[in-house]
Design a protein around this motif. Structure first.
Motif, short mmCIF file in Angstrom:
data_model
loop_
_atom_site.label_atom_id
_atom_site.label_comp_id
_atom_site.label_asym_id
_atom_site.label_seq_id
_atom_site.Cartn_x
_atom_site.Cartn_y
_atom_site.Cartn_z
N LEU A 58 0.83 -1.21 0.00
CA LEU A 58 0.00 0.00 0.00
C LEU A 58 0.86 1.26 0.00
N HIS A 59 1.98 1.20 0.71
CA HIS A 59 2.89 2.34 0.77
C HIS A 59 3.47 2.63 -0.62
N VAL A 60 3.91 1.58 -1.30
CA VAL A 60 4.45 1.75 -2.65
C VAL A 60 3.37 2.24 -3.60
N ALA A 61 2.15 1.69 -3.46
CA ALA A 61 1.04 2.11 -4.32
C ALA A 61 0.74 3.59 -4.11
N ALA A 62 0.77 4.05 -2.86
CA ALA A 62 0.50 5.46 -2.57
C ALA A 62 1.56 6.35 -3.21
N ILE A 63 2.82 5.92 -3.17
CA ILE A 63 3.90 6.69 -3.79
C ILE A 63 3.65 6.84 -5.29
N LEU A 64 3.21 5.75 -5.92
CA LEU A 64 2.95 5.78 -7.36
C LEU A 64 1.75 6.67 -7.69
N VAL A 65 0.72 6.61 -6.84
CA VAL A 65 -0.46 7.45 -7.06
C VAL A 65 -0.08 8.93 -6.95
N TYR A 66 0.68 9.27 -5.91
CA TYR A 66 1.11 10.66 -5.74
C TYR A 66 1.97 11.11 -6.93
N ARG A 67 2.80 10.20 -7.43
CA ARG A 67 3.71 10.59 -8.51
C ARG A 67 2.98 10.78 -9.83
N PHE A 68 2.12 9.86 -10.18
CA PHE A 68 1.54 9.88 -11.52
C PHE A 68 0.15 10.51 -11.61
N LYS A 69 -0.56 10.61 -10.48
CA LYS A 69 -1.89 11.22 -10.52
C LYS A 69 -1.88 12.62 -9.93
N ARG A 70 -1.03 12.85 -8.94
CA ARG A 70 -1.01 14.16 -8.28
C ARG A 70 0.24 14.96 -8.61
N GLY A 71 1.17 14.33 -9.34
CA GLY A 71 2.38 15.05 -9.73
C GLY A 71 3.31 15.40 -8.59
N ARG A 72 3.28 14.62 -7.50
CA ARG A 72 4.14 14.89 -6.36
C ARG A 72 5.13 13.75 -6.17
N ASP A 73 6.41 14.08 -6.21
CA ASP A 73 7.48 13.10 -6.05
C ASP A 73 7.81 12.97 -4.57
#
Length: 226
Positions: free
Chosen positions: A163-178
């Protein structure tokens, strides 16, 4: 981004090292447990390192850099509800440190890892491996600890990691936050008014001292098993 945006130190070096070393130890613990046999010696060693890291993080959550302190991401239920509804207030600054949902993930992972380490100290597979403190508890208690350590605890931790990794990917590709780069460099591009975390030689020396003390405490505790 505006003219007042600057690089602000959010994650101090001790916090960053804690994060990456903990990740490596968790992966190593899972792999060594799956291999079994002689690799179990490394499973125990990595478990003691995780124990040391968790003890350090609890202390660092009180005296570490501003955004690493628990006080900076211990949110009220109303704040969490606003965040989940997408109605956070600008002054709450959730883009700086841990967001409310991220804070829940952090606390859950720390709690689960603590339970995993704790049960490992009293676990006994009744074949070749037993925790260093197993002699201090009854066989029934040891059996319960072993069951949690080998089954529920392991899978819950793996679920949280996914879930942690999935959240990182969501923030990166959907919200534009690295979220990864700041945990490597320590810095984020933020408004100049955002206070930075202390990350001086003095604070790093304090962190090293705390790690040494925590490691010594873990070694002493393990030695009680003889």
């Amino acid at each position: 981004m505006n003219a007042q945006t600057v690089r602000v130190r959010v994650w101090d070096l001790p916090t960053r090292l804690f994060h990456w070393v903990l990740m490596a130890c968790v992966i190593g613990s899972v792999v060594s447990a799956k291999i079994g046999g002689n690799a179990m010696a490394w499973h125990f060693r990595l478990g003691y390192v995780v124990f040391t890291l968790l003890a350090f993080r609890l202390l660092w959550g009180l005296v570490g850099g501003r955004w690493s302190r628990f006080a900076s991401f211990l949110y009220a239920p109303a704040t969490l509800r606003r965040y989940l509804r997408g109605a956070s207030r600008p002054e709450e600054g959730h883009e700086v440190g841990h967001s409310p949902s991220g804070a829940l993930s952090v606390f859950a992972l720390l709690a689960l890892l603590g339970a995993q380490v704790g049960t490992g100290l009293f676990a006994d597979d009744e074949i070749a491996n037993s925790g260093p403190l197993v002699r201090f508890v009854s066989s029934a208690t040891s059996s319960l600890a072993t069951g949690w350590h080998k089954h529920w605890g392991q899978w819950l931790i793996l679920l949280l990691v996914v879930l942690h990794v999935a959240a990182i990917l969501v923030y990166r590709f959907k919200r534009g936050r690295d979220l990864v780069t700041p945990m490597l460099t320590g810095d984020k591009l933020l408004d100049a008014a955002v206070p930075a975390s202390a990350d001086s030689l003095a604070t790093r020396a304090l962190a090293a001292l705390l790690v040494a003390l925590c490691g010594g405490g873990v070694a002493w505790l393990v030695s009680l098993g003889g």
